[in-house]
Write a protein that holds these residues in place. Structure first.
Motif, PDB file in Angstrom:
ATOM      1  N   ALA A   1       0.837  -1.199   0.000  1.00  0.00           N
ATOM      2  CA  ALA A   1       0.000   0.000   0.000  1.00  0.00           C
ATOM      3  C   ALA A   1       0.877   1.258   0.000  1.00  0.00           C
ATOM      4  O   ALA A   1       1.918   1.284   0.658  1.00  0.00           O
ATOM      5  N   PRO A   2       0.472   2.310  -0.732  1.00  0.00           N
ATOM      6  CA  PRO A   2       1.265   3.545  -0.750  1.00  0.00           C
ATOM      7  C   PRO A   2       1.541   4.108   0.650  1.00  0.00           C
ATOM      8  O   PRO A   2       2.612   4.663   0.902  1.00  0.00           O
ATOM      9  N   ALA A   3       0.569   3.924   1.558  1.00  0.00           N
ATOM     10  CA  ALA A   3       0.739   4.459   2.915  1.00  0.00           C
ATOM     11  C   ALA A   3       1.900   3.809   3.655  1.00  0.00           C
ATOM     12  O   ALA A   3       2.456   4.393   4.594  1.00  0.00           O
ATOM     13  N   LEU A   4       2.282   2.599   3.228  1.00  0.00           N
ATOM     14  CA  LEU A   4       3.411   1.902   3.861  1.00  0.00           C
ATOM     15  C   LEU A   4       4.687   2.709   3.748  1.00  0.00           C
ATOM     16  O   LEU A   4       5.572   2.634   4.609  1.00  0.00           O
ATOM     17  N   TRP A   5       4.798   3.517   2.683  1.00  0.00           N
ATOM     18  CA  TRP A   5       6.020   4.252   2.385  1.00  0.00           C
ATOM     19  C   TRP A   5       5.962   5.709   2.832  1.00  0.00           C
ATOM     20  O   TRP A   5       6.901   6.469   2.564  1.00  0.00           O
TER      21      TRP A   5
END
Length: 279
Positions: free
Chosen positions: A32-36
């Motif tokens: 998920a983009p939020a992971l980064w």
């Protein structure tokens, strides 16, 4: 002329690979983009994708630039274990600093930072063995020194990565000096990678994170270990150990802010600091 060509070739490959990797990761971030996403010292959301991008760039530059598998292992080890700490760290019980992670290990607790210490130490050892094999007159003592130098420099560059551009400025300047001393190709890979990520880092779109900073430091340490004589490497290791111990008591950011010439370099290319900045 040949040395200059090797320096430029490694730099172009590393810088190009860094930018291509960063662009690809932007389009297809793993998970998920939020992971980064992380919050920087301004309270703004920035990306950790620079970490794997610079690791890819440095590894490519190291392979074509003459550092070979030994240099690739150093940068990949720093990048992989640093990135794991970035993504898997339990921030609710965060253990800070090398002393904190080693203390947790002594009590039987393996934090993500502790795993990073062990992992980078192991890959630094493998890298050091590969570095020493083709060199006459180097023995087990040299392997110990080089292992500590690679792992210690990986940790030290991470300590610098508290403000935009600070780590890459140090790495770029150090690599340039090493190039002047003859470590042309691998130094070119370091300089090229710094150039490839500089815009994102200085504009505060990205942060290197542990993954990027540890990868930079590991390859920088490897480059120094490959070039320096035994006395020079021992002195270099002593300096890294002294600075690491000092970081447990002294804020590098405060020292830099209170030293005019260091502050001017630190602010070069950066946005104006926030007025409440205190670290």
């Amino acid at each position: 002329m040949a040395n200059l060509f090797r320096f430029l070739f490694a730099g172009v490959v590393a810088g190009g690979a860094t930018m291509v990797a960063r662009s690809y990761l932007e389009q297809k971030p793993p998970g998920a983009p939020a992971l980064w996403e992380r919050t920087n010292h301004r309270g703004e959301t920035i990306s950790l994708l620079a970490g794997p991008a610079v690791t890819a760039g440095m590894t490519a530059g190291a392979l074509v630039g003459g550092a070979g598998v030994s240099g690739a292992i150093a940068s990949l080890g720093g990048g992989a274990f640093g990135l794991h700490d970035d993504l898997a760290e339990d921030t609710s019980v965060r253990t800070k600093g090398l002393k904190g992670h080693l203390g947790a290990l002594a009590q039987g607790e393996l934090t993500t930072g502790g795993l990073k210490v062990l992992g980078i130490g192991a890959t630094a050892f493998v890298s050091s063995c590969g570095l020493n094999l083709p060199r006459k007159g180097r023995n087990a003592f040299d392997i110990v020194v080089d292992t500590a130098l690679i792992a210690g420099t990986a940790n030290f560059i991470n300590l610098l990565d508290l403000r935009p551009g600070r780590a890459i400025k140090f790495v770029g300047a150090s690599a340039t000096l090493l190039a002047m001393a003859g470590a042309n190709a691998t130094a070119g890979a370091l300089v090229g990678t710094c150039a490839g990520i500089a815009r994102n880092d200085l504009s505060e779109q990205d942060m290197l994170g542990d993954g990027g900073a540890n990868a930079f430091g590991a390859l920088l340490g490897h480059t120094f270990a490959a070039r320096g004589s035994r006395p020079v490497r021992i002195v270099g290791l002593g300096a890294i150990v002294a600075l690491t111990l000092a970081s447990e008591k002294v804020s590098f950011s405060k020292v830099i802010a209170q030293t005019p010439w260091l502050n001017r370099i630190d602010m070069l290319g950066r946005r104006a600091p926030v007025t409440t900045e205190s670290n």
